[in-house]
Design an enzyme around this catalytic site. Sequence first.
Site, PDB file in Angstrom:
ATOM      1  N   SER A 137      40.100  43.945  39.872  1.00  0.00           N
ATOM      2  CA  SER A 137      40.945  43.360  40.900  1.00  0.00           C
ATOM      3  C   SER A 137      41.331  41.955  40.481  1.00  0.00           C
ATOM      4  O   SER A 137      40.544  41.258  39.810  1.00  0.00           O
ATOM      5  CB  SER A 137      40.205  43.295  42.244  1.00  0.00           C
ATOM      6  OG  SER A 137      40.926  42.528  43.194  1.00  0.00           O
ATOM      7  N   TYR A 150      32.491  40.444  46.473  1.00  0.00           N
ATOM      8  CA  TYR A 150      33.450  41.423  45.958  1.00  0.00           C
ATOM      9  C   TYR A 150      34.123  40.889  44.701  1.00  0.00           C
ATOM     10  O   TYR A 150      34.204  41.583  43.677  1.00  0.00           O
ATOM     11  CB  TYR A 150      34.502  41.729  47.032  1.00  0.00           C
ATOM     12  CG  TYR A 150      35.613  42.638  46.555  1.00  0.00           C
ATOM     13  CD1 TYR A 150      35.444  44.016  46.531  1.00  0.00           C
ATOM     14  CD2 TYR A 150      36.848  42.119  46.146  1.00  0.00           C
ATOM     15  CE1 TYR A 150      36.460  44.856  46.095  1.00  0.00           C
ATOM     16  CE2 TYR A 150      37.867  42.952  45.722  1.00  0.00           C
ATOM     17  CZ  TYR A 150      37.665  44.313  45.691  1.00  0.00           C
ATOM     18  OH  TYR A 150      38.670  45.144  45.254  1.00  0.00           O
TER      19      TYR A 150
END
Length: 262
Positions: free
Chosen positions: A140, A153
């Site tokens: 990501s 995350y």
Amino acid sequence: MSTIPAVLITGASTGIGATYADRFARRGHDLVLVARDVARLEAVASRLRHEAGVAIDIIQADLTQPVDLAKVETRLHDDDSIGILINNAGTAIGGTFIEQSTDEMSRLVALNATAPVRLASAIAPRLAKSGKGAIVNIGSVVGLAPEFGMTVYGSTKAFVLFLSQGLSLELGPKGVYVQAVLPATTRTEIWEHVGADVNALNNVMEVGDLVDAALVGFDRREPVTIPPLPDAGQWDAFEAARKTMLANFGNAHPAERYRPVA
């Protein structure tokens, strides 16, 4: 045995994983689909068997559970027909670091970081021995941006990027292609996990566009593919700046700027 390698995809019941399944099936690859939701897996598999005419196995597994993870590792280790691994399974949690529970964070790390390492470890020796194959890790852009405020995350996604780059350096010379794919905001169910309404967000990429772009990078054998980034030169400059520092990391003494003032 078919010369077209089978593809094992984690998190394949919906979103990015299901779309990868669709695209690889239409390229003629047999599939092994992994996810927790067996009903959704069966639906994806049934549709693609009918539409693409490929063989599809499913494995119901929660990759945060050691027994289930070991089941998938064994398949990757033992099944010579599998030549491509798509490490896609992942999740996110809402709230700030001090609001998130330690157990939630541990499960996040288990799925987003530990599982990709173990699955890559299960297949990499076999691919390296055969001199072919590919490992695709879905990261990501958050892994490059602590400013986005998704600390744990983002840490797992930074790990996935580093893992991919390290594996590329190790396995590339042995004929194994490793790709890191870095999506930005994409229309998937992950937003439900953080309590956000994806329809209220701006600049949301559709899953099909994301995967199709990632596959362009795959076909070009890019080590890092960032579908939303318009100017590839920005990534090249980022990498060049990082590499420029490497020669200075081997100094035996602290830099002048850190020496005590007399």
